[in-house]
Design a protein around this motif. Sequence first.
Motif, PDB file in Angstrom:
ATOM      1  N   GLU A  43      -9.455   3.258   7.652  1.00 17.48           N
ATOM      2  CA  GLU A  43      -8.589   2.090   7.838  1.00 17.48           C
ATOM      3  C   GLU A  43      -7.506   2.322   8.882  1.00 17.48           C
ATOM      4  O   GLU A  43      -7.103   1.402   9.592  1.00 17.48           O
ATOM      5  CB  GLU A  43      -7.955   1.675   6.506  1.00 17.48           C
ATOM      6  CG  GLU A  43      -8.873   0.906   5.576  1.00 17.48           C
ATOM      7  CD  GLU A  43      -9.840   1.798   4.823  1.00 17.48           C
ATOM      8  OE1 GLU A  43     -10.780   1.265   4.203  1.00 17.48           O
ATOM      9  OE2 GLU A  43      -9.648   3.043   4.844  1.00 17.48           O
ATOM     10  N   LEU A  44      -6.996   3.539   8.992  1.00 22.26           N
ATOM     11  CA  LEU A  44      -5.908   3.815   9.930  1.00 22.26           C
ATOM     12  C   LEU A  44      -6.363   4.574  11.174  1.00 22.26           C
ATOM     13  O   LEU A  44      -5.566   4.748  12.104  1.00 22.26           O
ATOM     14  CB  LEU A  44      -4.803   4.609   9.227  1.00 22.26           C
ATOM     15  CG  LEU A  44      -4.179   3.958   7.986  1.00 22.26           C
ATOM     16  CD1 LEU A  44      -3.078   4.850   7.429  1.00 22.26           C
ATOM     17  CD2 LEU A  44      -3.643   2.570   8.301  1.00 22.26           C
ATOM     18  N   GLY A  82      -4.783  -1.155   7.489  1.00 21.49           N
ATOM     19  CA  GLY A  82      -4.242  -1.013   6.144  1.00 21.49           C
ATOM     20  C   GLY A  82      -4.239  -2.288   5.334  1.00 21.49           C
ATOM     21  O   GLY A  82      -4.477  -2.275   4.117  1.00 21.49           O
ATOM     22  N   ARG A 117       1.278  -2.497  -1.900  1.00 21.22           N
ATOM     23  CA  ARG A 117       0.171  -1.554  -2.108  1.00 21.22           C
ATOM     24  C   ARG A 117      -0.247  -1.516  -3.570  1.00 21.22           C
ATOM     25  O   ARG A 117      -1.449  -1.469  -3.886  1.00 21.22           O
ATOM     26  CB  ARG A 117       0.578  -0.156  -1.633  1.00 21.22           C
ATOM     27  CG  ARG A 117       0.685   0.001  -0.128  1.00 21.22           C
ATOM     28  CD  ARG A 117       0.799   1.458   0.271  1.00 21.22           C
ATOM     29  NE  ARG A 117       2.029   2.063  -0.220  1.00 21.22           N
ATOM     30  CZ  ARG A 117       3.156   2.134   0.481  1.00 21.22           C
ATOM     31  NH1 ARG A 117       3.212   1.602   1.695  1.00 21.22           N
ATOM     32  NH2 ARG A 117       4.225   2.711  -0.028  1.00 21.22           N
TER      33      ARG A 117
END
Length: 428
Positions: free
Chosen positions: A406-407, A381, A316
Amino acid sequence: MTGGSIGLDFGTTNSVVALGQGGGSDLLDFAAPRGAAPVFRSALCFWHDDDADGGLASDAGPWAIAEYLEYPADSRFIQSFKTVAASQSFDQATIFGKRFRFEDLGRVFLDRMVGHAGGRLDTRPPRIVVGRPVEYAGSRPDEALARQRYAAMFEGFGVDIHYVYEPLGAAYSFAARLDEPATVLVADFGGGTSDFSVVRIGARGDAPRCVPLGHAGVGIAGDRLDYRLLDRLVLPMLGKGGEYRSFDKLLEIPRSWFSDFADWSRLALMRNPRTLAELERLRRAAVDGDAIARMIAVIEGELGYPLYEAVAQTKRALSTAEVAPFRFDGGGLTIEADVSRASFEDWIAEDVAQMERAVDRALAASRIDAAGIDRVFLTGGTSLVPRIRRIFTDRFGADRIESGGELTSIAHGLALIGQEEDVAAWSA
């Protein structure tokens, strides 16, 4: 709820539920130790409890993580178990002496998820729409086997279950943003699979508004990118590439040990007497026995989750920084290293190439070239990884790229699809 629908994005890393009613959909918040949230981690934790049925208690999602963090040595923490849905080599997992098939794990997960939904899933609507990947994870995925296991997993729900490609759910969600017709490439990057759909979205009021044109997928996504980091930073310190003595010969340590260790769905299952005894024999025969001892310590210490989190945190961080630290300390294993984005992109180059070939297949299946795509919607993600986004900015131009949710976009769209009169038109 007496009508409406449920959209369930049962993901490799996270799961999300949306409730559809009156032409709209709302995300369902789940209770969690740190506060209610719509994202429910696709994880399970088992532990001994004399008061539980069969002496074995369990929980899922953030509650599973909380239980593991409090009692790591006395629990079994399992994540990414969706990746074995289509695997013929996976028959069952033995957890504290009890055997679980994939559908058994799935039923436990769903039961615990319902229990943390605050009663909002106790009465179910006529339809549940479940997302499925275009291409299941694994080297030789068996789609028929995955469907069979999914059916067994959901058979206790007592309502109509429909399966829809995950990127189509995202497409339906994205359509709510658009006022004008558009041909859209949806790219969904999850934990286990990367899936692509080309969809023609009509003007508001068109029926049907969304028409699928072509699909493709590949069983490579976020977990594979995690593996590349683990392979470079951790596995060499656990004996990968090393040798062991067999009579008068030196042989390379079998790589199967490291592929199992690096698979989040299998790591916790290595903590069993037979596997640990085999590793102990390997330690005694290894040229570098200390390396195998570190592997044993990580397995016995149930340290898969903190190792997973350390890898994921570095990945990340590399989405926003050119250099990011990797830090892990546990089980006698201490690693501190700085990782550059350039190095990470070199390590994942073949994975990215396979994703690009899947995009080509989706365009070919829809009989549309890159110039015919009006919008590209990125979700999941892993879509936040800069090298993944460049697949699309290089080919389609940054001005055609959109993202968001995104999720959550898949679950939102699945709940909307569930309210259509003919859900079968979307079913996969």
